[in-house]
Design an enzyme around this catalytic site. Structure first.
Site, PDB file in Angstrom:
ATOM      1  N   LYS A  69      41.868  29.569  39.166  1.00 37.96           N
ATOM      2  CA  LYS A  69      42.972  29.091  39.901  1.00 37.96           C
ATOM      3  C   LYS A  69      42.252  28.179  41.076  1.00 37.96           C
ATOM      4  O   LYS A  69      42.574  27.152  41.267  1.00 37.96           O
ATOM      5  CB  LYS A  69      44.087  29.972  40.579  1.00 37.96           C
ATOM      6  CG  LYS A  69      44.709  30.987  39.618  1.00 37.96           C
ATOM      7  CD  LYS A  69      45.900  31.517  40.269  1.00 37.96           C
ATOM      8  CE  LYS A  69      45.466  32.547  41.081  1.00 37.96           C
ATOM      9  NZ  LYS A  69      44.654  33.624  40.528  1.00 37.96           N
ATOM     10  N   ARG A  83      32.231  38.759  47.786  1.00 41.31           N
ATOM     11  CA  ARG A  83      33.744  39.357  47.926  1.00 41.31           C
ATOM     12  C   ARG A  83      33.493  40.979  47.529  1.00 41.31           C
ATOM     13  O   ARG A  83      33.220  41.183  46.213  1.00 41.31           O
ATOM     14  CB  ARG A  83      34.696  38.708  47.147  1.00 41.31           C
ATOM     15  CG  ARG A  83      35.178  37.546  47.878  1.00 41.31           C
ATOM     16  CD  ARG A  83      36.229  36.945  47.094  1.00 41.31           C
ATOM     17  NE  ARG A  83      37.542  37.277  46.889  1.00 41.31           N
ATOM     18  CZ  ARG A  83      38.271  36.975  45.949  1.00 41.31           C
ATOM     19  NH1 ARG A  83      38.334  35.652  45.781  1.00 41.31           N
ATOM     20  NH2 ARG A  83      39.289  37.764  45.650  1.00 41.31           N
ATOM     21  N   ARG A 125      43.567  45.141  40.554  1.00 41.43           N
ATOM     22  CA  ARG A 125      44.311  43.795  41.053  1.00 41.43           C
ATOM     23  C   ARG A 125      45.041  43.232  39.618  1.00 41.43           C
ATOM     24  O   ARG A 125      45.971  42.433  39.919  1.00 41.43           O
ATOM     25  CB  ARG A 125      43.126  42.619  41.336  1.00 41.43           C
ATOM     26  CG  ARG A 125      42.607  42.977  42.771  1.00 41.43           C
ATOM     27  CD  ARG A 125      41.411  42.316  43.026  1.00 41.43           C
ATOM     28  NE  ARG A 125      41.396  40.930  43.279  1.00 41.43           N
ATOM     29  CZ  ARG A 125      40.254  40.101  42.948  1.00 41.43           C
ATOM     30  NH1 ARG A 125      38.998  40.813  42.728  1.00 41.43           N
ATOM     31  NH2 ARG A 125      40.519  38.867  42.919  1.00 41.43           N
TER      32      ARG A 125
HETATM   33  P1  AMP Z   1      42.814  35.836  45.671  1.00 37.84           P
HETATM   34  O1  AMP Z   1      41.859  35.080  46.592  1.00 37.84           O
HETATM   35  O2  AMP Z   1      44.010  34.929  45.487  1.00 37.84           O
HETATM   36  O3  AMP Z   1      42.291  36.296  44.652  1.00 37.84           O
HETATM   37  O4  AMP Z   1      43.376  36.752  46.651  1.00 37.84           O
HETATM   38  C1  AMP Z   1      42.600  37.921  47.184  1.00 37.84           C
HETATM   39  C2  AMP Z   1      43.530  39.160  47.774  1.00 37.84           C
HETATM   40  O5  AMP Z   1      44.100  38.432  49.069  1.00 37.84           O
HETATM   41  C3  AMP Z   1      44.721  39.797  47.079  1.00 37.84           C
HETATM   42  O6  AMP Z   1      43.866  40.797  46.112  1.00 37.84           O
HETATM   43  C4  AMP Z   1      45.647  40.130  47.819  1.00 37.84           C
HETATM   44  O7  AMP Z   1      44.948  41.420  48.471  1.00 37.84           O
HETATM   45  C5  AMP Z   1      45.367  39.261  48.893  1.00 37.84           C
HETATM   46  N1  AMP Z   1      46.357  38.139  48.827  1.00 37.84           N
HETATM   47  C6  AMP Z   1      46.132  36.618  48.572  1.00 37.84           C
HETATM   48  N2  AMP Z   1      47.430  36.245  48.430  1.00 37.84           N
HETATM   49  C7  AMP Z   1      48.392  36.838  48.553  1.00 37.84           C
HETATM   50  C8  AMP Z   1      49.835  36.650  48.490  1.00 37.84           C
HETATM   51  N3  AMP Z   1      50.266  35.544  47.951  1.00 37.84           N
HETATM   52  N4  AMP Z   1      50.446  37.841  48.738  1.00 37.84           N
HETATM   53  C9  AMP Z   1      49.845  38.850  49.067  1.00 37.84           C
HETATM   54  N5  AMP Z   1      48.508  39.273  48.920  1.00 37.84           N
HETATM   55  C10 AMP Z   1      47.816  38.248  48.882  1.00 37.84           C
END
Ligand code: AMP
Length: 190
Positions: A14, A134, A146
């Protein structure tokens, strides 16, 4: 306005495809993961609270991420459109997004969903973890959680957007360029 949701499990690509989409369509990129990580880096109370959940691969509460998206939309008056990356992740978030956009007299134009096989997701995330630093990208149990959270809480959005005729599945396997070509074919029809 062109408002795109880029959708898919963790590791689907993404973020990488958002960069390509921004370059071609000049949309404002709203990644809730990036915003949360910047809050962590700043050491804000929100960041401290979010980090505990993110380190376990759990979702941050809906009201927090909805508030963040609302703030960003409100503060982007000149945007030609937005690309929502990693948001919405629950039906409540998707309903809130529809409402926020309706208040701005606009709507979600379409959802681009990147479909990638499970083994490839894990491989990509572990690879990214080598450079990203990360912690949630480096531990196999957290990565699996996740993906489980995605299946449980986020995948119901597939039917949510199918019911609105906005859901577009894209084969997310292959090179970044190849996948982007598939995305532009769909987006150029929006
Ligand atoms: P990402 O960078 O999109 O993979 O997000 C990393 C982490 O941030 C996720 O595993 C969640 O813990 C948190 N997170 C990101 N976006 C959201 C969202 N829309 N709702 C809830 N938690 C989020």
């Amino acid at each position: 306005m062109l408002n795109i949701v880029i959708f898919g499990p963790p590791g689907a690509g993404k973020g990488a495809q958002s960069q390509n989409i921004i370059n071609k369509y000049h949309l404002v990129h709203l990644s809730t993961g990036d915003i949360l990580r910047s809050q962590i880096a700043l050491g804000t109370p929100l960041g401290i609270k979010a980090k505990k959940l993110m380190d376990k691969g759990e979702l941050v509460p809906d009201d927090i991420v909805i508030g963040m998206i609302n703030y960003k939309i409100e503060n982007s008056p000149d945007a030609k459109g937005f690309i929502f990356d990693g948001f919405p992740r629950t039906v409540a978030q998707a309903e809130a997004l529809d409402k926020l956009l309706k208040d701005k007299k606009t709507f979600v134009s379409g959802v681009i969903s990147l479909e990638v096989q499970y083994n490839e997701l894990v491989k990509r995330i572990l690879n990214r973890g080598k450079d990203s630093g990360r912690s949630d990208d480096q531990d196999i149990a957290i990565i699996q959680n996740r993906i489980m959270v995605y299946n449980d809480k986020t995948s119901p959005l597939i039917n949510f957007y199918k019911a609105q005729n906005k859901y577009h599945a894209i084969n997310g396997m292959g090179s970044i360029e190849e996948i982007f070509r598939r995305i532009t074919k769909v987006m150029d029809a929006f």
